[in-house]
Design a protein around this motif. Structure first.
Motif, PDB file in Angstrom:
ATOM      1  N   ILE A 424       0.845  -1.183   0.000  1.00 24.88           N
ATOM      2  CA  ILE A 424       0.000   0.000   0.000  1.00 24.88           C
ATOM      3  C   ILE A 424       0.886   1.241   0.000  1.00 24.88           C
ATOM      4  CG2 ILE A 424      -1.832   1.250   1.207  1.00 24.88           C
ATOM      5  CD1 ILE A 424      -2.538  -1.422   2.597  1.00 24.88           C
ATOM      6  N   PHE A 425       0.673   2.137  -0.964  1.00 24.04           N
ATOM      7  CA  PHE A 425       1.469   3.357  -1.029  1.00 24.04           C
ATOM      8  C   PHE A 425       0.683   4.411  -1.807  1.00 24.04           C
ATOM      9  CE2 PHE A 425       2.671   0.346  -4.286  1.00 24.04           C
ATOM     10  CZ  PHE A 425       2.641   1.088  -5.465  1.00 24.04           C
ATOM     11  N   ARG A 426       1.200   5.632  -1.809  1.00 19.15           N
ATOM     12  CA  ARG A 426       0.551   6.743  -2.496  1.00 19.15           C
ATOM     13  C   ARG A 426       1.360   7.153  -3.728  1.00 19.15           C
ATOM     14  NH1 ARG A 426      -0.399  11.472   1.628  1.00 19.15           N
ATOM     15  NH2 ARG A 426       1.636  10.779   2.386  1.00 19.15           N
ATOM     16  N   MET A 427       0.635   7.688  -4.727  1.00 17.68           N
ATOM     17  CA  MET A 427       1.305   8.186  -5.928  1.00 17.68           C
ATOM     18  C   MET A 427       0.571   9.426  -6.443  1.00 17.68           C
ATOM     19  SD  MET A 427       2.754   4.982  -8.116  1.00 17.68           S
ATOM     20  CE  MET A 427       4.408   5.644  -8.240  1.00 17.68           C
ATOM     21  N   ILE A 428       1.340  10.267  -7.129  1.00 16.72           N
ATOM     22  CA  ILE A 428       0.818  11.510  -7.696  1.00 16.72           C
ATOM     23  C   ILE A 428       0.536  11.325  -9.185  1.00 16.72           C
ATOM     24  CG2 ILE A 428       1.436  13.879  -8.298  1.00 16.72           C
ATOM     25  CD1 ILE A 428       0.917  13.784  -5.437  1.00 16.72           C
ATOM     26  N   VAL A 429      -0.600  11.848  -9.624  1.00 13.22           N
ATOM     27  CA  VAL A 429      -0.834  12.022 -11.062  1.00 13.22           C
ATOM     28  C   VAL A 429      -0.683  13.505 -11.334  1.00 13.22           C
ATOM     29  CG1 VAL A 429      -2.528  11.932 -12.916  1.00 13.22           C
ATOM     30  CG2 VAL A 429      -2.341  10.030 -11.314  1.00 13.22           C
ATOM     31  N   TYR A 430       0.372  13.835 -12.075  1.00 17.59           N
ATOM     32  CA  TYR A 430       0.668  15.238 -12.358  1.00 17.59           C
ATOM     33  C   TYR A 430       1.188  15.357 -13.787  1.00 17.59           C
ATOM     34  CZ  TYR A 430       2.484  19.975 -11.832  1.00 17.59           C
ATOM     35  OH  TYR A 430       2.729  21.318 -11.982  1.00 17.59           O
ATOM     36  N   GLU A 431       0.289  15.788 -14.675  1.00 17.95           N
ATOM     37  CA  GLU A 431       0.626  15.969 -16.082  1.00 17.95           C
ATOM     38  C   GLU A 431       1.313  14.703 -16.622  1.00 17.95           C
ATOM     39  OE1 GLU A 431       2.697  19.710 -16.280  1.00 17.95           O
ATOM     40  OE2 GLU A 431       0.966  20.819 -15.532  1.00 17.95           O
ATOM     41  N   ASN A 432       2.472  14.830 -17.242  1.00 19.36           N
ATOM     42  CA  ASN A 432       3.129  13.658 -17.839  1.00 19.36           C
ATOM     43  C   ASN A 432       4.457  13.356 -17.168  1.00 19.36           C
ATOM     44  OD1 ASN A 432       1.119  13.221 -19.832  1.00 19.36           O
ATOM     45  ND2 ASN A 432       1.938  14.932 -21.003  1.00 19.36           N
ATOM     46  N   TYR A 433       4.534  13.527 -15.837  1.00 15.11           N
ATOM     47  CA  TYR A 433       5.804  13.349 -15.151  1.00 15.11           C
ATOM     48  C   TYR A 433       6.010  11.929 -14.628  1.00 15.11           C
ATOM     49  CZ  TYR A 433       6.901  18.243 -15.537  1.00 15.11           C
ATOM     50  OH  TYR A 433       7.211  19.478 -16.041  1.00 15.11           O
ATOM     51  N   GLY A 434       5.103  11.018 -14.934  1.00 14.48           N
ATOM     52  CA  GLY A 434       5.297   9.644 -14.502  1.00 14.48           C
ATOM     53  C   GLY A 434       6.284   8.904 -15.384  1.00 14.48           C
ATOM     54  N   PRO A 435       7.014   7.927 -14.817  1.00 16.74           N
ATOM     55  CA  PRO A 435       7.937   7.121 -15.632  1.00 16.74           C
ATOM     56  C   PRO A 435       7.170   6.136 -16.506  1.00 16.74           C
ATOM     57  CG  PRO A 435       7.875   6.296 -13.384  1.00 16.74           C
ATOM     58  CD  PRO A 435       7.042   7.537 -13.387  1.00 16.74           C
ATOM     59  N   ASP A 436       7.845   5.589 -17.488  1.00 16.45           N
ATOM     60  CA  ASP A 436       7.215   4.581 -18.342  1.00 16.45           C
ATOM     61  C   ASP A 436       6.944   3.295 -17.559  1.00 16.45           C
ATOM     62  OD1 ASP A 436       7.176   6.228 -20.547  1.00 16.45           O
ATOM     63  OD2 ASP A 436       9.121   5.552 -21.279  1.00 16.45           O
ATOM     64  N   ILE A 437       7.917   2.876 -16.725  1.00 16.62           N
ATOM     65  CA  ILE A 437       7.808   1.614 -15.979  1.00 16.62           C
ATOM     66  C   ILE A 437       8.206   1.855 -14.522  1.00 16.62           C
ATOM     67  CG2 ILE A 437       8.626  -0.770 -15.774  1.00 16.62           C
ATOM     68  CD1 ILE A 437       9.234  -0.750 -18.745  1.00 16.62           C
ATOM     69  N   ASN A 438       7.451   1.258 -13.626  1.00 19.35           N
ATOM     70  CA  ASN A 438       7.813   1.251 -12.212  1.00 19.35           C
ATOM     71  C   ASN A 438       7.762  -0.200 -11.735  1.00 19.35           C
ATOM     72  OD1 ASN A 438       7.536   1.220  -9.267  1.00 19.35           O
ATOM     73  ND2 ASN A 438       7.222   3.427  -9.406  1.00 19.35           N
ATOM     74  N   THR A 439       8.925  -0.720 -11.321  1.00 17.57           N
ATOM     75  CA  THR A 439       8.974  -2.101 -10.820  1.00 17.57           C
ATOM     76  C   THR A 439       8.774  -2.085  -9.311  1.00 17.57           C
ATOM     77  OG1 THR A 439      10.496  -2.764 -12.578  1.00 17.57           O
ATOM     78  CG2 THR A 439      10.348  -4.207 -10.653  1.00 17.57           C
ATOM     79  N   GLN A 440       7.751  -2.804  -8.872  1.00 18.04           N
ATOM     80  CA  GLN A 440       7.456  -2.903  -7.443  1.00 18.04           C
ATOM     81  C   GLN A 440       7.792  -4.318  -6.959  1.00 18.04           C
ATOM     82  OE1 GLN A 440       6.182  -0.663  -5.080  1.00 18.04           O
ATOM     83  NE2 GLN A 440       6.549   0.936  -6.617  1.00 18.04           N
ATOM     84  N   PHE A 441       8.561  -4.381  -5.862  1.00 15.95           N
ATOM     85  CA  PHE A 441       8.922  -5.669  -5.266  1.00 15.95           C
ATOM     86  C   PHE A 441       8.054  -5.883  -4.024  1.00 15.95           C
ATOM     87  CE2 PHE A 441      12.761  -4.189  -7.468  1.00 15.95           C
ATOM     88  CZ  PHE A 441      12.936  -5.244  -8.345  1.00 15.95           C
ATOM     89  N   ILE A 442       7.236  -6.929  -4.058  1.00 20.29           N
ATOM     90  CA  ILE A 442       6.258  -7.189  -3.010  1.00 20.29           C
ATOM     91  C   ILE A 442       6.918  -7.976  -1.875  1.00 20.29           C
ATOM     92  CG2 ILE A 442       3.966  -8.104  -2.529  1.00 20.29           C
ATOM     93  CD1 ILE A 442       4.183  -5.807  -4.636  1.00 20.29           C
ATOM     94  N   CYS A 443       6.715  -7.508  -0.659  1.00 22.88           N
ATOM     95  CA  CYS A 443       7.372  -8.118   0.504  1.00 22.88           C
ATOM     96  C   CYS A 443       6.665  -9.393   0.943  1.00 22.88           C
ATOM     97  CB  CYS A 443       7.413  -7.121   1.661  1.00 22.88           C
ATOM     98  SG  CYS A 443       8.442  -5.680   1.332  1.00 22.88           S
ATOM     99  N   ARG A 444       7.456 -10.256   1.598  1.00 26.87           N
ATOM    100  CA  ARG A 444       6.935 -11.530   2.091  1.00 26.87           C
ATOM    101  C   ARG A 444       6.332 -11.376   3.487  1.00 26.87           C
ATOM    102  NH1 ARG A 444      12.482 -14.780   1.011  1.00 26.87           N
ATOM    103  NH2 ARG A 444      13.261 -12.788   1.822  1.00 26.87           N
ATOM    104  N   GLN A 445       5.420 -12.272   3.824  1.00 26.03           N
ATOM    105  CA  GLN A 445       4.915 -12.340   5.196  1.00 26.03           C
ATOM    106  C   GLN A 445       6.018 -12.933   6.080  1.00 26.03           C
ATOM    107  OE1 GLN A 445       2.329 -10.978   6.225  1.00 26.03           O
ATOM    108  NE2 GLN A 445       0.612 -11.139   4.799  1.00 26.03           N
ATOM    109  N   LEU A 446       6.232 -12.322   7.225  1.00 29.70           N
ATOM    110  CA  LEU A 446       7.311 -12.738   8.109  1.00 29.70           C
ATOM    111  C   LEU A 446       6.789 -13.016   9.506  1.00 29.70           C
ATOM    112  CD1 LEU A 446       9.974 -10.040   7.088  1.00 29.70           C
ATOM    113  CD2 LEU A 446       9.785 -12.369   6.215  1.00 29.70           C
ATOM    114  N   GLU A 447       7.619 -13.735  10.273  1.00 25.46           N
ATOM    115  CA  GLU A 447       7.303 -13.930  11.680  1.00 25.46           C
ATOM    116  C   GLU A 447       7.691 -12.679  12.457  1.00 25.46           C
ATOM    117  OE1 GLU A 447       9.216 -17.485  12.960  1.00 25.46           O
ATOM    118  OE2 GLU A 447       8.229 -18.745  11.464  1.00 25.46           O
ATOM    119  N   SER A 448       7.223 -12.584  13.706  1.00 26.61           N
ATOM    120  CA  SER A 448       7.366 -11.350  14.475  1.00 26.61           C
ATOM    121  C   SER A 448       8.821 -10.966  14.731  1.00 26.61           C
ATOM    122  CB  SER A 448       6.621 -11.480  15.809  1.00 26.61           C
ATOM    123  OG  SER A 448       7.155 -12.558  16.568  1.00 26.61           O
ATOM    124  N   ASN A 449       9.744 -11.913  14.720  1.00 23.10           N
ATOM    125  CA  ASN A 449      11.152 -11.597  14.991  1.00 23.10           C
ATOM    126  C   ASN A 449      12.000 -11.547  13.725  1.00 23.10           C
ATOM    127  OD1 ASN A 449      10.984 -14.345  14.486  1.00 23.10           O
ATOM    128  ND2 ASN A 449      12.608 -14.886  15.931  1.00 23.10           N
TER     129      ASN A 449
END
Length: 598
Positions: A424-449
């Motif tokens: 979950i994150f926020r992003m801006i839509v502002y004219e044409n300033y977005g990149p062509d590609i954005n690679t997002q790396f999804i985190c794994r579920q972890l134990e509490s420690n």
């Protein structure tokens, strides 16, 4: 309408129906009782609009008329032309033909000729004084019984006419009585419309006055503020220690066109020319500034530092909330002298968001160990409203909409697998300033420690490396990927990332996380590196992880970015601000010995 003088035979009784002399077929020798359909013997009357005859003058009802005779029907066309409804409420307006039709309706068609010869129209028929009396009726209709039938029908007709006339008179009187109030109501309505128009005019003028007063207030120059001391050490360092390749922008007058206004962002400073005879000292010194920004912009500072050695002024926008899309746009920047009394420079700049937070044209989704995520869902929300939902294809790619209006959006990524967290994150839509590609790396579920540290960067340098030093002497990196409960799960050597470290935290131990520039074809500080911290404690948190971005400072020789220290007992992460090392001893323990002693 007329019919030809052709002998018509009744198919029911074979009687001859006289229609000679082109007499109107409703007139004189009309034999209503003799009109029957040849096939079904249904009696056909003058009121039956479906009566037709064939080319042999044989009558049929519409149901049994042969198809090839449909268009050959004078009788039917005549009937339809004549058939219309008598106005029983106004018999005084009847013509002679209307009177004849009425006689037909009351089955007195045998006396039609008498009424026509004597020109009995509706005015004569309905007049009780000078109209039809008993003597005239006796002449027109000799049989006594038929006279009685006629008089009864005439009486009914006249009574209905009287009722209709009285209703019309009452309606007229009522209308006359209402004319006065109606006229008054119409006048009131006109005055109401005039009042509404006047109110609109007043409101428009009040708005113009308000806008004028607001313009007068906004034209008043804001007070200068020297915000340098309010800034973090990283930004102060960026403004004081300028790199050699810092972008230079020109001065722009307030009336310049938008195309000539230079564009800057909040990542790095820009420099303006210092006017001649500015009276500036020979020392590098911060000065006060005042700004006038876009409507809705808040929490924006424009620190400035005079660099007399290069005859320039360094400026950099600092945004309290970089996700407030209203903070971006055209700013008037006024830079004052050291005494904050006189304006040295007044210019325009266009502040735009950094590419990293702008909506891309497409997302590529992978997990933290670089596996492609297929059928993952990307959802964009504006407040509580979902404005887009898409799924990744076989390459982990999902194309984003290009018609979203300027705003700040919430982006939520769900892999569809329980072993991954929602991103979950926020992003801006502002004219044409977005990149062509954005690679997002999804985190794994972890134990509490457990803790997962994910490094990603741009295309250059091609190879950045994650290093973890443990206070018990262990050193985990690409040559020693796993030692006990600390492992390098993913190592990338061709740009972008991810480099992923996974740690099972142990009490009484400390962990130092460092990023090393292995290939040297570009500066470490210009790599665009970000580090994501994903821990098991954040499993039920609305913010699943923390992201740190490398500071863009004047460190051209930096080979190590010292990011943070993690306490295995408290699980607290202590960030090092603007901390770099220039040596290149990546396989030794020099960094560990230096920072664990602090």
């Amino acid at each position: 309408m007329t019919i030809s003088s052709t002998e018509l035979l009744c198919p029911a009784c074979s009687n001859s129906i006289d229609s000679s002399d082109n007499i109107t077929f409703f007139h004189k020798s009309w034999h209503k009782k003799c009109f029957h359909c040849k096939t079904c013997y249904q009696q056909l009357t003058a009121d039956n609009a479906t009566m037709r005859y064939d080319d042999k003058n044989i009558l049929y009802c519409m149901k049994h008329l042969p198809d090839d005779n449909i268009e050959n029907s004078i009788l039917t066309s005549s009937m339809r032309a004549y058939t219309h409804t008598l106005d029983l409420s106004s018999p005084s307006d009847w013509s002679i033909d209307d009177v004849i039709r009425w006689l037909n309706d009351i089955s007195l068609e045998a006396y039609i000729d008498n009424f026509r010869k004597n020109e009995i129209d509706g005015s004569v028929l309905i007049d009780e004084v000078d109209g039809l009396n008993d003597n005239i009726i006796n002449q027109l209709i000799p049989p006594l019984g038929t006279q009685m039938k006629f008089k009864k029908a005439l009486r009914t007709l006249r009574n209905n006419a009287k009722i209709s006339l009285k209703s019309n008179i009452d309606l007229k009187e009522m209308k006359q009585k209402c004319e006065g109030p109606l006229q008054l109501l119409h006048t009131i309505q006109q005055q109401t419309e005039q009042i509404k128009s006047l109110v609109l005019t007043i409101n428009s003028q009040a708005q113009q006055i308000e806008e004028f007063l607001l313009k007068m207030l906004t034209n008043k120059k804001p007070p200068p503020i020297n915000s340098f001391n309010q800034l973090s050490s990283t930004i102060q360092n960026q403004l004081l220690d300028l790199p050699s390749n810092i972008p230079k922008i020109s001065l722009v007058s307030p009336n310049s066109s938008s195309s000539t206004i230079p564009t800057i962002d909040s990542m790095t400073p820009s420099i303006l020319p210092l006017p001649a005879n500015s009276g500036a000292s020979s020392n590098i010194v911060p000065v006060a500034t005042a700004i006038d920004g876009p409507k809705g912009s808040t929490g924006v500072l424009f620190p400035a530092v005079i660099h007399p050695d290069i005859d320039s002024i360094a400026i950099q926008p600092v945004l309290d909330d970089k996700y407030n899309f209203q903070n971006y746009g055209k700013y008037t920047v006024m830079i004052y002298d050291q005494q904050s009394e006189n304006i040295l420079v007044e210019t325009l700049v266009n502040v735009v968001p950094e590419h990293e937070i702008c909506m891309p044209k497409k997302f590529v989704l992978r997990d933290s160990v670089n596996n492609i995520l297929v059928d993952a869902t990307v959802m964009i929300k504006l407040g509580d409203q979902i404005v887009f939902t898409g799924k990744t294809d076989s390459t982990g790619t999902v194309h984003m909409p290009t018609t979203l209006p300027r705003n700040c959006y919430d982006v939520e990524i769900n892999s569809g697998h329980a072993k991954y967290k929602s991103s979950i994150f926020r992003m801006i839509v502002y004219e044409n300033y977005g990149p062509d590609i954005n690679t997002q790396f999804i985190c794994r579920q972890l134990e509490s420690n457990q803790l997962e540290i994910v490094l990603k960067w741009g295309l250059l340098p091609r190879d950045l490396d994650s290093h973890v030093y443990v206070s018990d002497g262990r050193h985990i990196y690409f040559r020693s990927k796993c030692q006990g409960n600390v492992s390098l799960d993913c190592d990338v050597t061709n740009g972008s990332g991810p480099e992923t470290i996974k740690i099972t935290l142990q009490p009484n131990l400390k962990y130092l996380y460092v990023v090393h520039r292995y290939t040297r074809e570009a500066l470490l500080v210009n790599s665009g590196a970000t580090v994501t911290f994903n821990d098991g404690e954040a499993l039920n948190s609305s913010i699943p992880y923390q992201i740190i971005q490398i500071p863009v400072v004047n460190q051209p020789e930096a080979n190590f970015w010292v990011v943070c220290e993690i306490d295995g007992t408290t699980k607290k992460i202590k960030m090092f601000e603007n901390t770099f090392e220039n040596h290149n001893y990546y396989s030794g323990d020099d960094i560990a010995r230096k920072y664990f002693k602090q």
